[in-house]
Design a protein around this motif. Structure first.
Motif, PDB file in Angstrom:
ATOM      1  N   VAL A 103      15.399 -37.590  21.475  1.00 10.15           N
ATOM      2  CA  VAL A 103      15.589 -36.501  20.514  1.00 10.15           C
ATOM      3  C   VAL A 103      15.129 -35.210  21.174  1.00 10.15           C
ATOM      4  O   VAL A 103      14.025 -35.149  21.726  1.00 10.15           O
ATOM      5  N   ILE A 104      15.980 -34.182  21.128  1.00 13.17           N
ATOM      6  CA  ILE A 104      15.636 -32.876  21.692  1.00 13.17           C
ATOM      7  C   ILE A 104      15.766 -31.847  20.581  1.00 13.17           C
ATOM      8  O   ILE A 104      16.862 -31.631  20.038  1.00 13.17           O
ATOM      9  N   TYR A 105      14.649 -31.205  20.247  1.00  9.85           N
ATOM     10  CA  TYR A 105      14.609 -30.307  19.100  1.00  9.85           C
ATOM     11  C   TYR A 105      15.066 -28.893  19.443  1.00  9.85           C
ATOM     12  O   TYR A 105      15.256 -28.527  20.611  1.00  9.85           O
ATOM     13  N   ALA A 106      15.201 -28.082  18.405  1.00 12.64           N
ATOM     14  CA  ALA A 106      15.866 -26.781  18.487  1.00 12.64           C
ATOM     15  C   ALA A 106      15.266 -25.872  19.549  1.00 12.64           C
ATOM     16  O   ALA A 106      14.051 -25.756  19.680  1.00 12.64           O
ATOM     17  N   GLN A 117      11.312 -30.709  34.948  1.00 11.89           N
ATOM     18  CA  GLN A 117      10.874 -31.884  35.696  1.00 11.89           C
ATOM     19  C   GLN A 117      11.111 -33.130  34.855  1.00 11.89           C
ATOM     20  O   GLN A 117      11.088 -33.074  33.621  1.00 11.89           O
ATOM     21  N   SER A 118      11.341 -34.247  35.530  1.00 13.16           N
ATOM     22  CA  SER A 118      11.608 -35.499  34.829  1.00 13.16           C
ATOM     23  C   SER A 118      10.384 -35.960  34.048  1.00 13.16           C
ATOM     24  O   SER A 118       9.235 -35.661  34.412  1.00 13.16           O
ATOM     25  N   VAL A 119      10.636 -36.696  32.980  1.00 11.68           N
ATOM     26  CA  VAL A 119       9.550 -37.312  32.215  1.00 11.68           C
ATOM     27  C   VAL A 119       9.898 -38.784  32.002  1.00 11.68           C
ATOM     28  O   VAL A 119      11.069 -39.138  31.842  1.00 11.68           O
ATOM     29  N   PRO A 120       8.908 -39.673  32.022  1.00 13.36           N
ATOM     30  CA  PRO A 120       9.176 -41.112  31.875  1.00 13.36           C
ATOM     31  C   PRO A 120       9.539 -41.471  30.448  1.00 13.36           C
ATOM     32  O   PRO A 120       9.461 -40.645  29.522  1.00 13.36           O
ATOM     33  N   VAL A 177       7.137 -34.444  24.693  1.00  7.44           N
ATOM     34  CA  VAL A 177       6.996 -33.194  25.421  1.00  7.44           C
ATOM     35  C   VAL A 177       6.937 -32.034  24.434  1.00  7.44           C
ATOM     36  O   VAL A 177       7.849 -31.847  23.631  1.00  7.44           O
ATOM     37  N   SER A 178       5.864 -31.263  24.515  1.00 12.26           N
ATOM     38  CA  SER A 178       5.747 -30.078  23.670  1.00 12.26           C
ATOM     39  C   SER A 178       5.458 -28.872  24.568  1.00 12.26           C
ATOM     40  O   SER A 178       5.298 -29.012  25.778  1.00 12.26           O
ATOM     41  N   GLN A 179       5.377 -27.688  23.979  1.00 15.15           N
ATOM     42  CA  GLN A 179       5.107 -26.489  24.775  1.00 15.15           C
ATOM     43  C   GLN A 179       3.733 -26.544  25.424  1.00 15.15           C
ATOM     44  O   GLN A 179       3.527 -26.016  26.502  1.00 15.15           O
ATOM     45  N   ALA A 180       2.789 -27.217  24.767  1.00 20.79           N
ATOM     46  CA  ALA A 180       1.418 -27.190  25.259  1.00 20.79           C
ATOM     47  C   ALA A 180       1.168 -28.244  26.324  1.00 20.79           C
ATOM     48  O   ALA A 180       0.451 -28.006  27.290  1.00 20.79           O
ATOM     49  N   ARG A 220      18.772 -31.476  37.714  1.00 20.49           N
ATOM     50  CA  ARG A 220      19.089 -32.903  37.747  1.00 20.49           C
ATOM     51  C   ARG A 220      17.796 -33.698  37.573  1.00 20.49           C
ATOM     52  O   ARG A 220      17.254 -34.311  38.504  1.00 20.49           O
ATOM     53  N   ILE A 221      17.293 -33.647  36.355  1.00 20.13           N
ATOM     54  CA  ILE A 221      16.078 -34.369  36.003  1.00 20.13           C
ATOM     55  C   ILE A 221      16.445 -35.445  34.989  1.00 20.13           C
ATOM     56  O   ILE A 221      17.543 -35.452  34.432  1.00 20.13           O
ATOM     57  N   THR A 222      15.528 -36.360  34.749  1.00 22.87           N
ATOM     58  CA  THR A 222      15.775 -37.464  33.825  1.00 22.87           C
ATOM     59  C   THR A 222      14.774 -37.412  32.680  1.00 22.87           C
ATOM     60  O   THR A 222      13.563 -37.338  32.910  1.00 22.87           O
ATOM     61  N   ILE A 223      15.301 -37.439  31.464  1.00 19.43           N
ATOM     62  CA  ILE A 223      14.470 -37.568  30.268  1.00 19.43           C
ATOM     63  C   ILE A 223      14.493 -39.046  29.895  1.00 19.43           C
ATOM     64  O   ILE A 223      15.536 -39.575  29.492  1.00 19.43           O
ATOM     65  N   GLY A 224      13.361 -39.723  30.067  1.00 18.55           N
ATOM     66  CA  GLY A 224      13.308 -41.160  29.884  1.00 18.55           C
ATOM     67  C   GLY A 224      13.626 -41.614  28.471  1.00 18.55           C
ATOM     68  O   GLY A 224      13.438 -40.878  27.491  1.00 18.55           O
ATOM     69  N   ALA A 225      14.086 -42.825  28.358  1.00 17.87           N
ATOM     70  CA  ALA A 225      14.508 -43.391  27.080  1.00 17.87           C
ATOM     71  C   ALA A 225      13.389 -43.302  26.039  1.00 17.87           C
ATOM     72  O   ALA A 225      12.214 -43.506  26.344  1.00 17.87           O
ATOM     73  N   GLY A 226      13.785 -42.994  24.810  1.00 17.96           N
ATOM     74  CA  GLY A 226      12.839 -42.955  23.701  1.00 17.96           C
ATOM     75  C   GLY A 226      11.956 -41.736  23.664  1.00 17.96           C
ATOM     76  O   GLY A 226      11.041 -41.663  22.841  1.00 17.96           O
ATOM     77  N   SER A 227      12.208 -40.756  24.510  1.00 24.28           N
ATOM     78  CA  SER A 227      11.361 -39.557  24.556  1.00 24.28           C
ATOM     79  C   SER A 227      11.749 -38.552  23.476  1.00 24.28           C
ATOM     80  O   SER A 227      12.877 -38.552  22.970  1.00 24.28           O
ATOM     81  N   THR A 228      10.802 -37.676  23.163  1.00 23.54           N
ATOM     82  CA  THR A 228      11.034 -36.561  22.251  1.00 23.54           C
ATOM     83  C   THR A 228      10.669 -35.274  22.969  1.00 23.54           C
ATOM     84  O   THR A 228       9.583 -35.158  23.539  1.00 23.54           O
TER      85      THR A 228
END
Length: 311
Positions: free
Chosen positions: A268-271, A295-298, A303-306, A278-286
């Motif tokens: 889910v990627i919010y507003a 940068q990629s995240v597992p 992931v938030s601003q802080a 070419r980075i990867t947002i891992g499965a089930g991430s928000t």
């Protein structure tokens, strides 16, 4: 030629001194600023025709939603067949025109070349027609994802008729298939028509899995080489873009290189979030609202601003 606003008996070309302007525009077209594809005048695909074609395809895929609400079990197959026959004939001609801009070397000097392009257009159109049941299955999964994911949704009909994200993904599924089959110019035009209608800009090259939902949608941008898994949800003003644009030794941009994000399943990627490179947002991430991510995240990241937290 006389304008209704011109004084009686005054030729417009004389009144506005158009002779030198017309001559200068010809010089610009033919000599100084020539931009014709391979130097030739060619038949361009028609946005108006493509709008009619997409409307026809939509009606064939969902006859009572986008076609005629009074269809019966006895008439629906006839309606679908008649609509597809007319629409695919129109599509084949537009594919042929699009191929004029992608034929190897741009060569078109003999009648046989014209015949070959027409035959190729019919082949692409037949393959496209054969893919329509699979496209419909994907679109049904998208509509179901929207209904399940939006508490404001009251019916499937509301989603199909009122949600810009649904319209955008319908156009994208059609455009992506044309892109895959070798009609990239036509696909790009279909995508741009969707952008005009919805404010959602999805390049037809982007690969998007089933059960995709764009909520609200305005301002969403998805780049050419983005790869999106299944059951992904985006909100308005999300960008899946490129961080940099590699160039060759002459400084000319290299086309088609993978430069957009990979978004795995159940993300889910919010507003307002901007995800670049070419980075990867891992499965089930928000990914939270207004995040700038390069940068990629597992899997299962939040992931938030802080900060970034791994659950």
């Amino acid at each position: 030629m006389h304008s209704t606003d011109s004084p009686a008996g005054v030729d417009d070309t004389v009144q506005w001194n158009l002779g030198p302007v017309i001559a200068a525009l010809r010089v610009s077209r033919e000599e100084k600023h020539k931009i014709r594809h391979n130097g030739r005048v060619r038949e361009l695909p028609s946005r108006e025709a493509l709008t009619t074609i997409v409307n026809g395809l939509s009606a064939a895929l969902f006859p009572t939603h986008y076609g005629r609400p009074n269809l019966t079990d006895e008439s629906i197959d006839y309606f679908v067949g008649d609509t597809l026959n007319t629409t695919l004939n129109r599509l084949s001609e537009q594919v042929r025109r699009g191929l004029l801009f992608s034929a190897p070397g741009g060569a078109r000097t003999e009648t046989s070349d014209d015949a070959a392009l027409a035959a190729k257009a019919r082949e692409i159109t037949r393959d496209f027609a054969a893919s329509l049941p699979a496209i419909r299955a994907l679109l049904v999964s998208d509509v179901q994802a929207a209904y399940a994911g939006d508490p404001a949704a009251t019916s499937v009909a509301e989603i199909m008729l009122c949600y810009p994200g649904t319209i955008a993904i319908l156009y994208h599924r059609l455009a992506h298939q044309l892109h895959k089959l070798g009609s990239p110019f036509l696909a790009r035009l279909v995508a741009d028509i969707a952008h005009t209608l919805t404010g959602i800009d999805i390049h037809p090259g982007a690969q998007i899995g089933a059960s995709f939902f764009i909520d609200h949608g305005t301002g969403v941008v998805i780049g050419e080489t983005a790869i999106i898994g299944e059951r992904v949800r985006l909100y308005q003003a999300v960008t899946l873009g490129a961080k940099r644009f590699p160039a060759d030794e002459s400084g000319v941009l290299i086309k088609g290189t993978p430069r957009h994000p990979i978004v795995e399943d159940d993300v889910v990627i919010y507003a307002g979030a901007t995800v670049l490179g070419r980075i990867t947002i891992g499965a089930g991430s928000t990914v939270g609202g207004n995040v700038w991510l390069t940068q990629s995240v597992p899997a299962n990241s939040n992931v938030s601003q802080a900060h970034t937290r791994h659950d």
